[in-house]
Design a protein around this motif. Sequence first.
Motif, short mmCIF file in Angstrom:
data_model
loop_
_atom_site.label_atom_id
_atom_site.label_comp_id
_atom_site.label_asym_id
_atom_site.label_seq_id
_atom_site.Cartn_x
_atom_site.Cartn_y
_atom_site.Cartn_z
N LEU A 132 20.08 -29.44 -38.63
CA LEU A 132 21.41 -29.95 -39.04
C LEU A 132 21.56 -30.43 -40.36
CD1 LEU A 132 21.99 -32.14 -36.05
CD2 LEU A 132 23.16 -30.01 -36.45
N ARG A 133 22.70 -30.19 -41.01
CA ARG A 133 22.69 -30.91 -42.68
C ARG A 133 22.88 -32.12 -42.18
NH1 ARG A 133 26.08 -26.12 -42.90
NH2 ARG A 133 27.80 -27.33 -42.91
N GLN A 136 26.31 -32.82 -40.93
CA GLN A 136 26.47 -32.46 -39.80
C GLN A 136 25.84 -33.53 -38.66
OE1 GLN A 136 24.47 -28.37 -39.86
NE2 GLN A 136 26.39 -27.61 -39.81
N ALA A 137 24.76 -33.98 -39.08
CA ALA A 137 24.15 -35.25 -38.19
C ALA A 137 24.93 -36.31 -38.11
CB ALA A 137 22.93 -35.47 -38.94
N LEU A 140 28.05 -35.23 -35.61
CA LEU A 140 27.33 -35.59 -34.22
C LEU A 140 27.37 -36.93 -33.78
CD1 LEU A 140 25.80 -34.20 -31.93
CD2 LEU A 140 23.75 -34.54 -33.22
N TYR A 166 17.40 -38.37 -33.32
CA TYR A 166 17.65 -38.36 -34.59
C TYR A 166 16.83 -39.34 -35.50
CZ TYR A 166 19.67 -37.53 -39.12
OH TYR A 166 19.88 -37.29 -40.38
N VAL A 253 25.20 -30.95 -29.97
CA VAL A 253 25.34 -30.40 -31.12
C VAL A 253 26.27 -28.90 -31.16
CG1 VAL A 253 23.74 -28.88 -32.57
CG2 VAL A 253 23.01 -30.87 -31.56
N ALA A 259 27.21 -26.05 -36.95
CA ALA A 259 25.78 -26.25 -36.52
C ALA A 259 24.82 -25.09 -35.74
CB ALA A 259 25.98 -27.72 -35.65
N SER A 270 15.32 -31.73 -37.76
CA SER A 270 16.39 -32.28 -38.81
C SER A 270 15.81 -33.56 -39.35
CB SER A 270 17.72 -32.48 -37.81
OG SER A 270 18.19 -31.07 -37.57
#
Length: 320
Positions: A132-133, A136-137, A140, A166, A253, A259, A270
């Motif tokens: 994930l960028r 994007q994280a 999420l 994460y 996700v 994603a 990630s």
Amino acid sequence: MPSSSTQRVDLRRVRAGLPEAAGELVGEYERHLRLERGLSEHTVRAYVGDVVSLLGFVYRDESAELSALDVGVLRAWLAGQRAGGASRTTLARRAAAVRTFTTWAQRRGALATDPGARLVAPRAHRKLPGVLRPEQADELMRASATGAAERDPVALRDHAVLELLYATGVRVSELCGLDVGDVDFGRRMIRVLGKGDKERMVPFGAPADSAVREWLDAGRAALAAPGGTALFVGIRGRRMDQRSVRRLVHDAVGSVPGAADMGPHGLRHSAATHLLEGGADLRSVQELLGHATLASTQLYTHVTVERLKAIHDRAHPRAR
């Protein structure tokens, strides 16, 4: 959790088709992998399965002896695997498995020499993992927090699972094995039992702290069976299993625009990538992830380098 007896290799099935002495050798090797090497049940099954396949190849002639196992036989066995459609990654793993076996067999006295020491197998393709960028994280976790705000026990649990995966980069098996007592909120650390039963302490940040506290305070009691110790439980009150966590992560996700398709291991990738991009040194990331060797952790440096190259190609006026 399944009992260890149900997870272990079925030696009676393993020995089928092998001479009695070879079957006994396989049994000793299996015990060596489990008791002396401390390998996981999954790894033991894979290694023993590869060795049984090799010995079946050696003993295809009923008059053969184990002493016939030389580097030529190893190469012929791998060639047959390749002809059967095995990938480079599979061939590399099987070569590593039989090298482990021949080294052990020589030390034990079952082989006069170690033919595996001369075996060269194709290198496995190391695919860059999907990650994930950072934005994007963030998306999420925001979406997950929105669901948890409704105070539904399952939503609270799912948010805590995503935040902790994460935040720490732990393996899905390690997450599922956590007990409530493994969380140290005072130091913001979790005690993790990793591969080979090696214990390590992994830190987590404020968002994961808040999510796990909310799950324990307002969600877990509604789902957990009385007396249970598991940190995360399913709707039937038992310890959450890996399949449920994979489905949870995949679905969560999947709702993030753009994603990559991923499960818990993608969140682990990630986390490691974002740590390195943020300035963490490779040794520290190795310890956090519980990698036995630095080589495993170095894969993530390729991810960050590839990302830097992509940014350079897009942004630098002299890139093309």
